[in-house]
Write a protein that holds these residues in place. Sequence first.
Motif, mmCIF file in Angstrom:
data_model
loop_
_atom_site.group_PDB
_atom_site.id
_atom_site.type_symbol
_atom_site.label_atom_id
_atom_site.label_comp_id
_atom_site.label_asym_id
_atom_site.label_seq_id
_atom_site.Cartn_x
_atom_site.Cartn_y
_atom_site.Cartn_z
ATOM 1 N N GLY A 1 0.772 -1.233 0.000
ATOM 2 C CA GLY A 1 0.000 0.000 0.000
ATOM 3 C C GLY A 1 0.804 1.285 0.000
ATOM 4 N N VAL A 2 2.012 1.239 -0.553
ATOM 5 C CA VAL A 2 2.833 2.446 -0.672
ATOM 6 C C VAL A 2 3.303 2.565 -2.119
ATOM 7 C CG1 VAL A 2 3.590 2.392 1.737
ATOM 8 C CG2 VAL A 2 4.970 1.257 -0.003
ATOM 9 N N PRO A 3 3.685 3.757 -2.564
ATOM 10 C CA PRO A 3 4.191 3.901 -3.938
ATOM 11 C C PRO A 3 5.415 3.009 -4.179
ATOM 12 C CG PRO A 3 3.784 6.054 -2.946
ATOM 13 C CD PRO A 3 3.647 5.039 -1.848
ATOM 14 N N GLY A 4 5.558 2.548 -5.403
ATOM 15 C CA GLY A 4 6.651 1.647 -5.757
ATOM 16 C C GLY A 4 8.024 2.174 -5.407
ATOM 17 N N GLU A 5 8.220 3.485 -5.540
ATOM 18 C CA GLU A 5 9.543 4.055 -5.234
ATOM 19 C C GLU A 5 9.859 4.026 -3.746
ATOM 20 O OE1 GLU A 5 6.653 7.553 -5.789
ATOM 21 O OE2 GLU A 5 7.106 5.701 -6.857
ATOM 22 N N ASP A 6 8.866 3.710 -2.924
ATOM 23 C CA ASP A 6 9.088 3.621 -1.476
ATOM 24 C C ASP A 6 9.267 2.184 -0.994
ATOM 25 O OD1 ASP A 6 8.937 6.362 -1.185
ATOM 26 O OD2 ASP A 6 6.781 6.342 -0.790
#
Length: 196
Positions: free
Chosen positions: A158-163
Amino acid sequence: RSSNESGNKGSIVNMSLEYIDPQWPAPANVRAATSMRIGGVSREPFDSLNMAGHVGDDAASVATNRQRLAEVLKLPEKPHWLSQVHGTGVIKLDSGSVGLPEADASMTQVPGCVCAVLTADCLPVLFCDRTGTRVAAAHAGWRGLAAGVLESTAEALGVPGEDILAWLGPAIGPHSFEVGEEVYRAFVDLNSDAAG
């Protein structure tokens, strides 16, 4: 510890139990390990540190092996094991999770909750977010990889891919394992760039 080429800090021996301490840029509050086969009580053909309860090993030996792992790694609670089916299911865990859910990955946001997967010739993949508040573990066999188990696990965080940070555990490679036509076709049919 001894360094090696696979992105690990090296094999560590503790109480005669061997495990790999991953070298990845995870935050300090995220702990990870991959056990080796040495240091358990299982007899042949499961010798020695078998963690799988579904392969015909003595249940008491598996329980002892799992307890040894928890003690050596100083786990805050028992690992949450899965009934793995080579699919894409991801279970969200909390400290109160019980049973043996059918899934090939687990994730949690609960501090101290331990995600676990079993692998033999499949790939363990560990995930966390950059803040160390979400972690996941995925069992990635070829069927799960082709079906998208890693994508499903990343989405469950549930977080952006870059994170998202990921660590690829021990795996078979092209110089030591030959795949059959079924495996080859599964990936080439998804992406023609996989042909080679």
